[in-house]
Design a protein around this motif. Structure first.
Motif, PDB file in Angstrom:
ATOM      1  N   THR A 132       1.181  -1.089   0.087  1.00 12.59           N
ATOM      2  CA  THR A 132      -0.354  -0.367   0.162  1.00 12.59           C
ATOM      3  C   THR A 132       0.742   1.153  -0.242  1.00 12.59           C
ATOM      4  OG1 THR A 132      -2.271  -1.070   0.761  1.00 12.59           O
ATOM      5  CG2 THR A 132      -1.539   1.168   0.956  1.00 12.59           C
ATOM      6  N   LYS A 133       2.089   0.972   1.206  1.00 15.32           N
ATOM      7  CA  LYS A 133       3.047   2.800   0.825  1.00 15.32           C
ATOM      8  C   LYS A 133       3.967   2.615  -0.374  1.00 15.32           C
ATOM      9  CE  LYS A 133       4.848   1.867   5.060  1.00 15.32           C
ATOM     10  NZ  LYS A 133       5.601   1.547   6.229  1.00 15.32           N
ATOM     11  N   GLN A 134       3.995   1.951  -1.062  1.00 14.40           N
ATOM     12  CA  GLN A 134       4.308   1.622  -2.286  1.00 14.40           C
ATOM     13  C   GLN A 134       3.368   2.230  -3.623  1.00 14.40           C
ATOM     14  OE1 GLN A 134       6.343  -1.925  -3.012  1.00 14.40           O
ATOM     15  NE2 GLN A 134       8.082  -1.894  -1.618  1.00 14.40           N
ATOM     16  N   ASN A 135       2.354   1.999  -3.558  1.00 19.14           N
ATOM     17  CA  ASN A 135       1.459   2.285  -4.396  1.00 19.14           C
ATOM     18  C   ASN A 135       1.175   3.756  -3.767  1.00 19.14           C
ATOM     19  OD1 ASN A 135      -1.163   3.372  -6.337  1.00 19.14           O
ATOM     20  ND2 ASN A 135      -2.603   1.644  -4.592  1.00 19.14           N
ATOM     21  N   LEU A 136       0.823   4.316  -3.069  1.00 21.64           N
ATOM     22  CA  LEU A 136       0.704   5.580  -2.581  1.00 21.64           C
ATOM     23  C   LEU A 136       1.608   6.369  -2.819  1.00 21.64           C
ATOM     24  CD1 LEU A 136      -0.725   5.015   1.221  1.00 21.64           C
ATOM     25  CD2 LEU A 136      -2.188   5.678  -1.176  1.00 21.64           C
ATOM     26  N   GLN A 137       2.776   6.124  -2.856  1.00 25.18           N
ATOM     27  CA  GLN A 137       3.908   6.882  -3.052  1.00 25.18           C
ATOM     28  C   GLN A 137       4.539   6.643  -4.654  1.00 25.18           C
ATOM     29  OE1 GLN A 137       7.420   4.629  -1.122  1.00 25.18           O
ATOM     30  NE2 GLN A 137       7.224   5.728   0.533  1.00 25.18           N
ATOM     31  N   ALA A 138       3.994   5.757  -5.471  1.00 18.91           N
ATOM     32  CA  ALA A 138       3.607   5.595  -6.300  1.00 18.91           C
ATOM     33  C   ALA A 138       2.907   7.321  -7.369  1.00 18.91           C
ATOM     34  CB  ALA A 138       3.708   4.171  -7.154  1.00 18.91           C
ATOM     35  N   ARG A 139       1.630   6.740  -6.918  1.00 19.36           N
ATOM     36  CA  ARG A 139       0.230   7.165  -6.689  1.00 19.36           C
ATOM     37  C   ARG A 139       1.233   9.283  -6.980  1.00 19.36           C
ATOM     38  NH1 ARG A 139      -4.846   5.662  -7.381  1.00 19.36           N
ATOM     39  NH2 ARG A 139      -4.785   3.183  -7.018  1.00 19.36           N
ATOM     40  N   LEU A 140       2.008   9.617  -5.823  1.00 15.40           N
ATOM     41  CA  LEU A 140       2.094  10.677  -5.384  1.00 15.40           C
ATOM     42  C   LEU A 140       3.042  11.471  -5.924  1.00 15.40           C
ATOM     43  CD1 LEU A 140       2.186  10.397  -1.155  1.00 15.40           C
ATOM     44  CD2 LEU A 140       0.580  12.224  -2.973  1.00 15.40           C
ATOM     45  N   ASN A 141       4.506  10.879  -7.214  1.00 12.56           N
ATOM     46  CA  ASN A 141       5.086  10.343  -7.579  1.00 12.56           C
ATOM     47  C   ASN A 141       4.543  11.079  -8.557  1.00 12.56           C
ATOM     48  OD1 ASN A 141       6.927  10.637  -6.550  1.00 12.56           O
ATOM     49  ND2 ASN A 141       7.607   7.903  -6.488  1.00 12.56           N
ATOM     50  N   ARG A 142       3.547  10.275  -9.270  1.00 12.01           N
ATOM     51  CA  ARG A 142       2.920  10.829 -10.895  1.00 12.01           C
ATOM     52  C   ARG A 142       2.233  11.832 -10.343  1.00 12.01           C
ATOM     53  NH1 ARG A 142       1.044   4.936 -10.818  1.00 12.01           N
ATOM     54  NH2 ARG A 142      -0.496   5.732  -9.547  1.00 12.01           N
ATOM     55  N   ILE A 143       1.069  12.701  -9.733  1.00 12.35           N
ATOM     56  CA  ILE A 143       0.420  14.017  -9.427  1.00 12.35           C
ATOM     57  C   ILE A 143       1.740  14.345  -9.175  1.00 12.35           C
ATOM     58  CG2 ILE A 143      -0.477  14.671  -7.617  1.00 12.35           C
ATOM     59  CD1 ILE A 143      -1.894  12.371  -6.428  1.00 12.35           C
ATOM     60  N   GLU A 144       3.051  14.466  -8.297  1.00  5.75           N
ATOM     61  CA  GLU A 144       4.233  15.419  -8.718  1.00  5.75           C
ATOM     62  C   GLU A 144       4.325  15.418  -9.916  1.00  5.75           C
ATOM     63  OE1 GLU A 144       8.353  16.130  -5.967  1.00  5.75           O
ATOM     64  OE2 GLU A 144       7.301  14.240  -6.784  1.00  5.75           O
ATOM     65  N   GLY A 145       4.461  14.761 -10.554  1.00  8.07           N
ATOM     66  CA  GLY A 145       4.872  15.491 -12.041  1.00  8.07           C
ATOM     67  C   GLY A 145       4.232  15.969 -12.856  1.00  8.07           C
ATOM     68  N   GLN A 146       2.645  15.414 -12.424  1.00  7.70           N
ATOM     69  CA  GLN A 146       1.365  16.216 -13.778  1.00  7.70           C
ATOM     70  C   GLN A 146       1.653  17.506 -12.721  1.00  7.70           C
ATOM     71  OE1 GLN A 146      -1.428  13.009 -11.830  1.00  7.70           O
ATOM     72  NE2 GLN A 146      -2.296  13.256 -13.566  1.00  7.70           N
ATOM     73  N   ILE A 147       1.828  17.749 -11.690  1.00  7.37           N
ATOM     74  CA  ILE A 147       2.000  19.497 -11.606  1.00  7.37           C
ATOM     75  C   ILE A 147       3.643  20.741 -12.322  1.00  7.37           C
ATOM     76  CG2 ILE A 147       2.872  20.693  -9.340  1.00  7.37           C
ATOM     77  CD1 ILE A 147      -0.045  20.062  -8.785  1.00  7.37           C
ATOM     78  N   ARG A 148       3.492  19.358 -11.778  1.00  2.40           N
ATOM     79  CA  ARG A 148       5.133  20.350 -12.674  1.00  2.40           C
ATOM     80  C   ARG A 148       4.863  20.560 -14.332  1.00  2.40           C
ATOM     81  NH1 ARG A 148       8.560  16.447 -10.241  1.00  2.40           N
ATOM     82  NH2 ARG A 148       8.764  14.953 -11.425  1.00  2.40           N
ATOM     83  N   GLY A 149       4.086  18.970 -14.966  1.00  2.59           N
ATOM     84  CA  GLY A 149       3.795  19.519 -16.293  1.00  2.59           C
ATOM     85  C   GLY A 149       2.908  21.005 -16.411  1.00  2.59           C
ATOM     86  N   ILE A 150       1.684  20.487 -15.527  1.00  2.00           N
ATOM     87  CA  ILE A 150       1.439  21.600 -15.286  1.00  2.00           C
ATOM     88  C   ILE A 150       1.682  23.123 -15.296  1.00  2.00           C
ATOM     89  CG2 ILE A 150      -1.044  23.094 -13.807  1.00  2.00           C
ATOM     90  CD1 ILE A 150      -2.036  20.118 -13.552  1.00  2.00           C
ATOM     91  N   LYS A 151       2.855  23.066 -14.472  1.00  2.00           N
ATOM     92  CA  LYS A 151       3.530  24.940 -14.296  1.00  2.00           C
ATOM     93  C   LYS A 151       4.493  24.894 -15.620  1.00  2.00           C
ATOM     94  CE  LYS A 151       7.868  26.990 -12.040  1.00  2.00           C
ATOM     95  NZ  LYS A 151       8.564  26.387 -10.455  1.00  2.00           N
ATOM     96  N   GLY A 152       4.886  23.976 -16.131  1.00  2.03           N
ATOM     97  CA  GLY A 152       5.182  24.669 -17.697  1.00  2.03           C
ATOM     98  C   GLY A 152       4.224  23.927 -18.454  1.00  2.03           C
ATOM     99  N   MET A 153       2.866  24.346 -18.655  1.00  2.00           N
ATOM    100  CA  MET A 153       1.822  24.400 -19.267  1.00  2.00           C
ATOM    101  C   MET A 153       1.744  26.066 -18.678  1.00  2.00           C
ATOM    102  SD  MET A 153      -0.502  21.279 -19.422  1.00  2.00           S
ATOM    103  CE  MET A 153      -1.740  22.054 -20.291  1.00  2.00           C
ATOM    104  N   VAL A 154       1.521  26.522 -18.056  1.00  2.00           N
ATOM    105  CA  VAL A 154       1.546  27.319 -17.001  1.00  2.00           C
ATOM    106  C   VAL A 154       2.627  28.983 -17.615  1.00  2.00           C
ATOM    107  CG1 VAL A 154       0.977  29.397 -15.399  1.00  2.00           C
ATOM    108  CG2 VAL A 154      -0.350  27.523 -15.746  1.00  2.00           C
ATOM    109  N   GLU A 155       4.278  27.961 -17.917  1.00  2.00           N
ATOM    110  CA  GLU A 155       4.785  28.851 -18.229  1.00  2.00           C
ATOM    111  C   GLU A 155       5.094  29.362 -19.871  1.00  2.00           C
ATOM    112  OE1 GLU A 155       8.023  26.855 -16.895  1.00  2.00           O
ATOM    113  OE2 GLU A 155       7.605  27.369 -14.715  1.00  2.00           O
ATOM    114  N   LYS A 156       4.375  28.541 -20.369  1.00  3.56           N
ATOM    115  CA  LYS A 156       4.640  27.844 -21.562  1.00  3.56           C
ATOM    116  C   LYS A 156       3.020  28.937 -22.603  1.00  3.56           C
ATOM    117  CE  LYS A 156       7.711  24.189 -22.365  1.00  3.56           C
ATOM    118  NZ  LYS A 156       7.712  22.687 -22.583  1.00  3.56           N
ATOM    119  N   ASP A 157       2.145  29.591 -21.553  1.00  8.52           N
ATOM    120  CA  ASP A 157       1.160  29.303 -22.056  1.00  8.52           C
ATOM    121  C   ASP A 157       0.519  28.801 -23.705  1.00  8.52           C
ATOM    122  OD1 ASP A 157       1.343  32.496 -21.144  1.00  8.52           O
ATOM    123  OD2 ASP A 157       2.897  33.170 -23.430  1.00  8.52           O
TER     124      ASP A 157
END
Length: 107
Positions: free
Chosen positions: A25-50
């Motif tokens: 379960t911990k590994q599952n949660l960590q993997a999900r949180l890592n994906r979310i972290e990547g998605q957040i970085r992607g959103i930040k990049g989208m905003v930076e690129k208009d």
């Protein structure tokens, strides 16, 4: 995963309590949180690129859904272990704590 994120996963609200999540379960949660972290970085990049607003909003919705999924997993584990344990110990304050947490999750 940062130590702060790990503490969130391992905590049952108070610092002197620990959760009862299996390693799987911990590994599952960590993997999900890592994906979310990547998605957040992607959103930040989208905003930076208009990027087109609707595209950004769709990505935000995806992150919110992913976070809700993590929350449901944690809530289920919390109710099946921590809450039951504390009630069995005679600590009924856990019910009010749980209701407060659920209200926060449902906003």
């Amino acid at each position: 995963m940062s130590s702060a994120e790990l503490n969130i996963v391992q905590s049952c609200h108070t610092s002197d309590r620990n959760s009862h999540h299996s390693e799987k379960t911990k590994q599952n949660l960590q993997a999900r949180l890592n994906r979310i972290e990547g998605q957040i970085r992607g959103i930040k990049g989208m905003v930076e690129k208009d990027a087109y607003c609707d595209d950004v909003l769709n990505q935000i919705a995806a992150v919110q859904s992913a976070l809700n999924s993590v929350g449901r997993i944690l809530l289920e584990g919390h109710m099946k272990s921590c809450v039951i344990e504390r009630i069995q110990e005679g600590d009924n304050t856990v019910i009010d704590e749980l209701l407060t947490t659920m209200n926060k999750l449902m906003k």
